[in-house]
Design a protein around this motif. Structure first.
Motif, PDB file in Angstrom:
ATOM      1  N   GLU A 109      17.005  41.981  94.440  1.00 16.61           N
ATOM      2  CA  GLU A 109      17.612  42.165  93.088  1.00 16.61           C
ATOM      3  C   GLU A 109      18.009  43.987  92.842  1.00 16.61           C
ATOM      4  OE1 GLU A 109      16.170  42.489  88.691  1.00 16.61           O
ATOM      5  OE2 GLU A 109      14.330  42.338  90.424  1.00 16.61           O
ATOM      6  N   HIS A 110      17.905  44.780  93.419  1.00 21.62           N
ATOM      7  CA  HIS A 110      18.572  45.735  93.267  1.00 21.62           C
ATOM      8  C   HIS A 110      20.231  45.407  93.468  1.00 21.62           C
ATOM      9  CE1 HIS A 110      19.429  50.400  93.145  1.00 21.62           C
ATOM     10  NE2 HIS A 110      19.728  50.364  94.056  1.00 21.62           N
ATOM     11  N   ARG A 111      20.130  45.332  95.124  1.00 22.75           N
ATOM     12  CA  ARG A 111      21.355  45.316  95.619  1.00 22.75           C
ATOM     13  C   ARG A 111      22.097  44.582  95.515  1.00 22.75           C
ATOM     14  NH1 ARG A 111      17.192  44.919  99.970  1.00 22.75           N
ATOM     15  NH2 ARG A 111      17.947  41.873 100.368  1.00 22.75           N
ATOM     16  N   SER A 112      21.931  43.060  95.055  1.00 20.10           N
ATOM     17  CA  SER A 112      22.505  41.740  94.467  1.00 20.10           C
ATOM     18  C   SER A 112      23.080  42.814  93.786  1.00 20.10           C
ATOM     19  CB  SER A 112      21.991  41.001  94.464  1.00 20.10           C
ATOM     20  OG  SER A 112      22.648  40.576  93.711  1.00 20.10           O
ATOM     21  N   LEU A 113      23.035  43.846  92.403  1.00 23.22           N
ATOM     22  CA  LEU A 113      22.665  43.988  91.254  1.00 23.22           C
ATOM     23  C   LEU A 113      23.914  45.475  91.359  1.00 23.22           C
ATOM     24  CD1 LEU A 113      23.026  44.613  88.002  1.00 23.22           C
ATOM     25  CD2 LEU A 113      21.154  46.066  88.115  1.00 23.22           C
ATOM     26  N   ALA A 114      23.417  46.061  92.362  1.00 23.45           N
ATOM     27  CA  ALA A 114      24.844  47.297  93.030  1.00 23.45           C
ATOM     28  C   ALA A 114      25.778  46.362  93.308  1.00 23.45           C
ATOM     29  CB  ALA A 114      24.000  47.757  93.803  1.00 23.45           C
ATOM     30  N   ARG A 115      25.667  45.465  94.300  1.00 29.18           N
ATOM     31  CA  ARG A 115      27.481  44.598  94.349  1.00 29.18           C
ATOM     32  C   ARG A 115      27.748  43.535  92.928  1.00 29.18           C
ATOM     33  NH1 ARG A 115      25.001  41.605  97.447  1.00 29.18           N
ATOM     34  NH2 ARG A 115      24.329  42.738  99.248  1.00 29.18           N
ATOM     35  N   ASN A 116      27.439  43.064  92.122  1.00 30.14           N
ATOM     36  CA  ASN A 116      28.029  42.433  91.018  1.00 30.14           C
ATOM     37  C   ASN A 116      28.437  43.853  89.964  1.00 30.14           C
ATOM     38  OD1 ASN A 116      27.152  40.223  92.007  1.00 30.14           O
ATOM     39  ND2 ASN A 116      25.703  40.449  90.946  1.00 30.14           N
ATOM     40  N   LEU A 117      27.744  44.680  90.400  1.00 30.30           N
ATOM     41  CA  LEU A 117      27.930  46.200  89.398  1.00 30.30           C
ATOM     42  C   LEU A 117      29.354  46.692  89.863  1.00 30.30           C
ATOM     43  CD1 LEU A 117      25.251  48.163  88.044  1.00 30.30           C
ATOM     44  CD2 LEU A 117      26.817  46.622  86.549  1.00 30.30           C
ATOM     45  N   LEU A 118      29.763  46.846  91.235  1.00 29.47           N
ATOM     46  CA  LEU A 118      30.917  47.287  91.645  1.00 29.47           C
ATOM     47  C   LEU A 118      32.252  46.200  91.830  1.00 29.47           C
ATOM     48  CD1 LEU A 118      29.628  48.856  95.393  1.00 29.47           C
ATOM     49  CD2 LEU A 118      30.478  49.871  93.206  1.00 29.47           C
ATOM     50  N   THR A 119      31.862  44.489  92.570  1.00 24.09           N
ATOM     51  CA  THR A 119      32.571  42.996  92.192  1.00 24.09           C
ATOM     52  C   THR A 119      33.358  43.600  90.830  1.00 24.09           C
ATOM     53  OG1 THR A 119      31.340  42.709  93.965  1.00 24.09           O
ATOM     54  CG2 THR A 119      32.947  41.561  92.348  1.00 24.09           C
ATOM     55  N   ALA A 120      32.550  44.264  89.566  1.00 26.79           N
ATOM     56  CA  ALA A 120      33.232  43.838  88.458  1.00 26.79           C
ATOM     57  C   ALA A 120      34.245  44.775  87.937  1.00 26.79           C
ATOM     58  CB  ALA A 120      32.158  43.796  87.053  1.00 26.79           C
ATOM     59  N   LEU A 121      34.604  46.261  89.051  1.00 25.24           N
ATOM     60  CA  LEU A 121      35.422  46.745  89.012  1.00 25.24           C
ATOM     61  C   LEU A 121      36.862  46.199  88.990  1.00 25.24           C
ATOM     62  CD1 LEU A 121      33.365  50.043  90.049  1.00 25.24           C
ATOM     63  CD2 LEU A 121      33.842  49.438  87.514  1.00 25.24           C
ATOM     64  N   GLY A 122      36.094  45.371  90.423  1.00 24.25           N
ATOM     65  CA  GLY A 122      38.204  44.429  91.087  1.00 24.25           C
ATOM     66  C   GLY A 122      38.611  45.399  91.270  1.00 24.25           C
ATOM     67  N   PRO A 123      37.752  46.138  93.021  1.00 27.48           N
ATOM     68  CA  PRO A 123      37.923  45.632  93.778  1.00 27.48           C
ATOM     69  C   PRO A 123      38.501  44.626  94.874  1.00 27.48           C
ATOM     70  CG  PRO A 123      35.688  46.592  93.844  1.00 27.48           C
ATOM     71  CD  PRO A 123      35.720  46.214  92.837  1.00 27.48           C
ATOM     72  N   SER A 124      39.497  45.580  96.092  1.00 29.53           N
ATOM     73  CA  SER A 124      39.603  43.860  96.702  1.00 29.53           C
ATOM     74  C   SER A 124      38.408  43.186  97.956  1.00 29.53           C
ATOM     75  CB  SER A 124      40.482  44.646  98.075  1.00 29.53           C
ATOM     76  OG  SER A 124      41.659  44.576  97.147  1.00 29.53           O
TER      77      SER A 124
END
Length: 279
Positions: A109-124
């Motif tokens: 859950e922690h890893r998925s949340l961290a990944r989603n927060l980063l993806t929302a920032l719009g990097p490639s």
């Protein structure tokens, strides 16, 4: 104390780009990025060509987004990551990669949340990997083989056994420097480290822990800044320890090296060498 053997086994996350391809395969056009170590006491980032970047100091009375190695306030965490990303990459995130380290025993859950927060920032691209693998990339020997990483932070302490870069075993205790009384001797946290190493040793059937001890464990985190802590760990284990120039930034610098590898290979399409992957 949590471990790989307590029914909550750690599964190494697959590093993928938003389009589903493995991150190690490279991403054409990626030329910029930042590496982030998101800890209980704050966040640090490493930007190629610029070096260390720290997050904003928490306001008095504000709830910290990460406690005991877990994201407890997603909104605050997202704002913190956004601030770091704005400062490092600016508004245009095209062709960028963000690498973020997490505690070894962070749950799915922690890893998925961290990944989603980063993806929302719009990097490639986004790479999420364990702090122990990042620390080993920076401060560990380059010859492979077994390695112990002891990471004592503000609120958690982790001991990880890596074999050829892959997490083979790990222990976590929800105690850290914040639990020490001012000017108190570090007997309790040192004993915690010793107990975790001994627990690993008793369950080790292949001699990897003994081999790692002979090579000397890597010490990372704020605890490694205290000479009484490092001397206590070395004395209890009866072995020398490995310390980077600034142990509190070992993880983020290691994540920065992994970011460099990803960016270096992105333009060529060649596989980026991440810890735990065969060369």
């Amino acid at each position: 104390m949590r471990s790989l053997h307590d029914g909550r086994r750690h599964s190494r996350p697959v590093h993928r780009w938003p389009d589903g391809r493995p991150a190690a395969a490279g991403h054409h056009g990626a030329t910029r990025g930042l590496a982030i170590d998101l800890g209980s006491s704050g966040a640090r980032a490493w930007v190629p060509g610029r070096g260390l970047v720290t997050g904003p100091a928490p306001q008095e009375g504000a709830v910290r987004p990460v406690r005991r190695g877990r994201i407890v306030d997603a909104d605050s965490c997202g704002r913190l990551l956004g601030h770091l990303t704005d400062a490092a990459l600016g508004a245009d995130r095209s062709g960028t990669v963000i690498v973020l380290s997490h505690p070894v025993l962070a749950g799915a859950e922690h890893r998925s949340l961290a990944r989603n927060l980063l993806t929302a920032l719009g990097p490639s691209g986004v790479v999420v990997l364990s702090s122990a693998r990042a620390a080993a990339a920076y401060a560990g020997p380059r010859s492979g083989g077994p390695l112990l990483v002891v990471d004592m932070g503000a609120e958690i302490t982790e001991v990880t056994l890596l074999v050829d870069g892959t997490v083979a075993d790990a222990r976590q205790a929800e105690t850290g420097l914040i639990d020490l009384e001012p000017d108190a001797p570090p007997a309790a946290p040192v004993r915690t480290v010793l107990d975790m190493v001994m627990s690993m040793w008793r369950q080790d059937k292949h001699g990897a822990v003994s081999g790692a001890l002979r090579r000397g464990p890597v010490l990372a985190g704020g605890g490694a800044l205290r000479r009484d802590v490092t001397d206590g760990i070395a004395g209890c284990l009866g072995v020398p320890v490995r310390l980077a120039d600034d142990p509190s930034t070992t993880v983020v610098r290691g994540a920065g090296l992994i970011l460099d590898s990803v960016l270096r290979h992105a333009g060529t399409g060649a596989p980026a060498v991440l810890p735990g992957r065969a060369r």
